[in-house]
Design an enzyme around this catalytic site. Structure first.
Site, PDB file in Angstrom:
ATOM      1  N   ASP A 185      29.186  18.654  43.703  1.00  0.00           N
ATOM      2  CA  ASP A 185      29.652  17.647  44.648  1.00  0.00           C
ATOM      3  C   ASP A 185      29.231  16.223  43.956  1.00  0.00           C
ATOM      4  O   ASP A 185      29.595  15.540  44.534  1.00  0.00           O
ATOM      5  CB  ASP A 185      28.665  17.661  45.932  1.00  0.00           C
ATOM      6  N   ASP A 228      22.727  19.854  25.633  1.00  0.00           N
ATOM      7  CA  ASP A 228      23.048  19.002  26.255  1.00  0.00           C
ATOM      8  C   ASP A 228      22.127  17.730  26.756  1.00  0.00           C
ATOM      9  O   ASP A 228      22.250  16.641  27.196  1.00  0.00           O
ATOM     10  CB  ASP A 228      24.014  19.110  27.227  1.00  0.00           C
TER      11      ASP A 228
HETATM   12  P1  AMP Z   1      21.537  19.123  34.159  1.00  0.00           P
HETATM   13  O1  AMP Z   1      21.331  20.438  34.250  1.00  0.00           O
HETATM   14  O2  AMP Z   1      21.315  18.043  35.172  1.00  0.00           O
HETATM   15  O3  AMP Z   1      21.441  18.664  32.538  1.00  0.00           O
HETATM   16  O4  AMP Z   1      23.293  19.330  34.241  1.00  0.00           O
HETATM   17  C1  AMP Z   1      24.092  20.123  33.653  1.00  0.00           C
HETATM   18  C2  AMP Z   1      25.340  19.869  33.939  1.00  0.00           C
HETATM   19  O5  AMP Z   1      25.897  20.143  35.280  1.00  0.00           O
HETATM   20  C3  AMP Z   1      26.213  18.359  33.748  1.00  0.00           C
HETATM   21  O6  AMP Z   1      27.390  18.486  33.169  1.00  0.00           O
HETATM   22  C4  AMP Z   1      25.938  17.815  35.033  1.00  0.00           C
HETATM   23  O7  AMP Z   1      26.719  16.556  35.101  1.00  0.00           O
HETATM   24  C5  AMP Z   1      26.408  18.956  36.061  1.00  0.00           C
HETATM   25  N1  AMP Z   1      25.865  18.656  37.183  1.00  0.00           N
HETATM   26  C6  AMP Z   1      24.471  19.107  37.688  1.00  0.00           C
HETATM   27  N2  AMP Z   1      24.573  18.924  38.990  1.00  0.00           N
HETATM   28  C7  AMP Z   1      25.518  18.602  39.619  1.00  0.00           C
HETATM   29  C8  AMP Z   1      26.218  18.142  40.826  1.00  0.00           C
HETATM   30  N3  AMP Z   1      25.447  18.181  42.075  1.00  0.00           N
HETATM   31  N4  AMP Z   1      27.684  17.952  41.044  1.00  0.00           N
HETATM   32  C9  AMP Z   1      28.109  18.116  39.847  1.00  0.00           C
HETATM   33  N5  AMP Z   1      27.827  18.248  38.465  1.00  0.00           N
HETATM   34  C10 AMP Z   1      26.357  18.803  38.285  1.00  0.00           C
HETATM   35 MG    MG Z   2      21.647  16.911  31.694  1.00  0.00          MG
END
Ligand code: AMP
Ligand code: MG
Length: 486
Positions: free
Chosen positions: A126, A253
């Site tokens: 979202d 990442d």
């Molecule tokens: P993270 O685990 O926060 O490092 O996120 C990993 C990936 O998931 C990244 O590409 C984020 O942008 C995506 N992501 C995490 N939460 C959301 C969300 N609520 N909506 C869209 N993308 C998300």
């Molecule tokens: Mg991240």
């Protein structure tokens, strides 16, 4: 000081240098936005007026709905290995790079949002974030900064006034994050996967110019870039280990090129010392356990090295040989940083040789693990032991005879108590305190949160009336679990 919006500029160097990795995008509207917390000291460092940031215009800037003239917000593309598996297209799924502020000292810093709405990288998500997790990133990143550990910073958390649906409806929020850049190992993985060597070279040159300028003068600049990143990461991971920090989601990442800690999702500080400590609810195999972090960093750096091979040498075999040798430097560099840090935690004078210090450290960690000793408070109480009062440190051991024997060996080396207090924090964002503060803030009472931030941002300085912030969680707090992507 005032910040007329007309005098401050958001540059777009990333978007100009790397258009293939930048999707121009706008933050979602939030008509009922309300500032929850503002980092006035960081605002000052950036040359932004806190009073203006609190105004409707300033809040619009903090959530990206009204940006200075000429600003060009983008969602950044990157790839990443999640729990070891390659995902070729991740990117800013709920984030935006608003642009860069270049401060008077010439430092360039990204102003970045988290929770600012869906983007072309949202993959069904979202694009939103909730108040609790964004405040969590705020307090832990600012605590890391207070500890002197390189990290992205938190400028503000703004409640959007809209609901975010997780297991239950939660108040939505945008975090305004500041970093020396958001370049990650995953950025290089993305560029390498395009097979556009020109793009990869531009990305590497951008990274060198921003973070590792000395590499430009090396005989092999891209190998030197790799070595510099490996060096800053070795230092960083050693710092995490020394304070008992578990990142929780060291995907490629989430590993920066700058050497700053990034992405405070399921991270937490370890209470009882145990190398297998895991907090993340999805890390079933313990891939990102406390004790695995140095090995995972090396694994991530190997993925980074792979992306650079074509830039390192035209001869693939020669490139692999050079990269492998450079990667081999990570382990010793990490060990050296960690050993130096452990000696400092024990207050050992510099003339104590490694033959005495090494086994002392190893034996202590075994004793800590054996008696489930609280990591942070133990090292702080050891300072008191160096001053002559060993009881607080002794009292937590089941194996008292074992600890007494160790204490005798350590004291014989004349540890320096004052030096120990400068490196052994008394206040870290303990899990039970973080949870308590976030629950209160989610229910509208932000006072426990701002107080916790105040305590943990001066972590080495013992202050009256803060004893409960220095203590481990009560028994009934139980096993702590953290969650990703919330
Ligand atoms: P993270 O685990 O926060 O490092 O996120 C990993 C990936 O998931 C990244 O590409 C984020 O942008 C995506 N992501 C995490 N939460 C959301 C969300 N609520 N909506 C869209 N993308 C998300
Ligand atoms: Mg991240």
């Amino acid at each position: 000081m005032s910040t007329p919006a007309s005098t401050f500029v958001l540059d777009d160097l990333f978007a100009r240098d790397l258009p293939e990795m930048s999707v121009p995008w706008q933050a979602a509207n939030a008509p009922a936005a309300r500032l929850v917390v503002l980092n006035e000291s960081l605002a000052g460092d950036l040359g932004l007026d806190p009073e203006w940031l609190r105004s409707p215009d300033g809040v619009g800037f903090l959530i990206g709905t009204s940006v200075p003239d000429g600003a060009r917000p983008v969602a950044q593309a990157y790839a990443g290995h999640q729990f070891g598996g390659l995902v070729p297209r991740l990117g800013d799924g709920r984030a935006l790079l608003l642009g860069e502020i270049v401060t008077d000292d010439g430092r360039r810093r990204d102003v970045h949002l988290k929770g600012s709405g869906a983007t072309p990288f949202s993959r069904g998500g979202d694009g939103l974030a909730a108040v609790g997790p964004m405040l969590r990133e705020y307090v832990i990143s600012e605590a890391m900064h207070g500890l002197g550990i390189p990290t992205t910073r938190s400028l503000a958390v703004t409640a959007t006034g809209q609901q975010v649906f997780r297991e239950t409806p939660l108040p939505g929020a945008v975090l305004t994050r500041v970093a020396s850049s958001h370049l990650r190992v995953g950025s290089f993985v993305y560029a390498a996967l395009t097979r556009d060597v020109g793009l990869l070279r531009r990305l590497a040159d951008h990274a060198i110019a921003r973070h590792h300028p000395e590499a430009a003068n090396a005989e092999r600049p891209y190998l030197a870039l790799f070595e510099s990143v490996a060096a800053v990461q070795a230092e960083l991971i050693a710092r995490w280990m020394l304070v008992g920090f578990v990142h929780g989601v060291m995907n490629t990442d989430n590993m920066t090129i700058s050497g700053e800690t990034i992405d405070y999702g399921p991270c937490a500080f370890m209470d009882a010392f145990d190398p297998v400590t895991v907090f993340s609810s999805i890390d079933h195999a313990g891939r990102y356990a406390y004790g695995n972090q140095p090995a995972i960093a090396a694994w991530n750096l190997a993925r980074f090295a792979e992306t650079l091979l074509s830039l390192i040498d035209d001869d693939q075999d020669r490139a692999i040989e050079l990269a492998t040798e450079a990667l081999g430097g990570f382990g010793p560099r990490y060990e050296a940083a960690w050993t130096t840090g452990m000696r400092a935690k024990l207050g050992l004078p510099t003339d104590v040789d490694e033959a005495a210090a090494g086994p002392l450290v190893t034996d202590l960690l075994e004793l800590l693990a054996g008696s489930h000793v609280d990591y942070t408070s133990f090292f702080r109480s050891l300072g008191a032991a160096a001053r002559g009062d060993a009881e607080p440190a002794r009292g937590v051991f089941i194996d008292l005879a074992g600890f007494d024997a160790w204490l005798g060996r350590w004291r014989a080396l004349s540890p320096d108590a004052d030096a120990m207090d400068r490196v052994n924090p008394i206040y870290v964002p303990r899990n039970h305190l973080v949870e308590e503060a976030l629950t209160a803030a989610t229910n509208g009472d932000v006072e426990p949160f701002t107080r916790l931030v105040d305590v943990v941002t001066s972590p080495y300085e013992e202050r009256e009336g803060l004893q409960r912030y220095a203590e481990p969680a009560p028994e009934d707090f139980g096993n702590y679990r953290t969650f990703c992507g919330t």
